[in-house]
Design a protein around this motif. Sequence first.
Motif, mmCIF file in Angstrom:
data_model
loop_
_atom_site.group_PDB
_atom_site.id
_atom_site.type_symbol
_atom_site.label_atom_id
_atom_site.label_comp_id
_atom_site.label_asym_id
_atom_site.label_seq_id
_atom_site.Cartn_x
_atom_site.Cartn_y
_atom_site.Cartn_z
ATOM 1 N N UNK A 126 -6.398 -11.901 -8.562
ATOM 2 C CA UNK A 126 -6.139 -10.471 -8.384
ATOM 3 C C UNK A 126 -5.588 -10.253 -6.991
ATOM 4 N N UNK A 127 -4.959 -9.083 -6.841
ATOM 5 C CA UNK A 127 -4.379 -8.705 -5.554
ATOM 6 C C UNK A 127 -4.917 -7.316 -5.211
ATOM 7 N N UNK A 128 -5.362 -7.178 -3.988
ATOM 8 C CA UNK A 128 -5.835 -5.901 -3.469
ATOM 9 C C UNK A 128 -4.791 -5.421 -2.457
ATOM 10 N N UNK A 129 -4.298 -4.210 -2.660
ATOM 11 C CA UNK A 129 -3.248 -3.672 -1.785
ATOM 12 C C UNK A 129 -3.698 -2.325 -1.235
ATOM 13 N N UNK A 130 -3.675 -2.202 0.080
ATOM 14 C CA UNK A 130 -3.869 -0.906 0.717
ATOM 15 C C UNK A 130 -2.503 -0.306 0.980
ATOM 16 N N UNK A 131 -2.303 0.957 0.593
ATOM 17 C CA UNK A 131 -1.013 1.631 0.773
ATOM 18 C C UNK A 131 -1.228 2.925 1.529
ATOM 19 N N UNK A 132 -0.513 3.057 2.622
ATOM 20 C CA UNK A 132 -0.610 4.258 3.440
ATOM 21 C C UNK A 132 0.804 4.812 3.636
ATOM 22 N N UNK A 133 0.969 6.073 3.325
ATOM 23 C CA UNK A 133 2.243 6.750 3.545
ATOM 24 C C UNK A 133 2.221 7.365 4.939
ATOM 25 N N UNK A 134 3.283 7.106 5.709
ATOM 26 C CA UNK A 134 3.371 7.650 7.058
ATOM 27 C C UNK A 134 4.667 8.422 7.218
ATOM 28 N N UNK A 135 4.713 9.280 8.217
ATOM 29 C CA UNK A 135 5.926 10.049 8.488
ATOM 30 C C UNK A 135 7.004 9.122 9.001
ATOM 31 N N UNK A 136 8.230 9.427 8.651
ATOM 32 C CA UNK A 136 9.376 8.632 9.124
ATOM 33 C C UNK A 136 9.535 8.720 10.613
#
Length: 188
Positions: free
Chosen positions: A178-188
Amino acid sequence: MQETVNFSSAVLWSRAEELVKEEYIALGQLMEKLGSPSPQIRWRVDADHLPCEELKFLLDWWQTTRAGRFAPAPADVDPFALRPILGRVTVLDVLDGGEDFRYRLYGSAIMNEPGKDLTGQLVSEIWTPLRAFFAITYRAMLQRREPLYTRHIPHHSLKLSTWDRLILPLGENGQVSRILVGLISTAD
């Protein structure tokens, strides 16, 4: 303008092999064809290189939980322990040695449209052309069996921010399952 890109398994594995070797030119060219700038890629991830506290927390959890093993086991994933980042993680099952990946969990805070939950879907079947980039990074991480950090900007027509991803292996007996991915959206 977005071009049609060959998503054949052989091409994806070839780009993954280059990523494993830290050769990034072809991946950058692929991203440009997909309408996105070249991504930032970093192996040998440490907390000092991560842009936000949530990803630093996730990396610390992963390092502590693996307890000398190459990675934590899938059974080690405790939603209560991951509470500070839970809505910003995906968990993927590795299918057929990395030929594809299925979203086991898709965090509610990363859905780019309300109600657009990818849980249960295959990476090869999701709507975004960036599925090729995702598959390449997951395949490369499978081969190196170590954390991978990426920062990418989706195609300008999607009107989304920059995405920081921390891709972490989960597995047992030396195999990533399995793969655990943390995803964070940031301002450009």
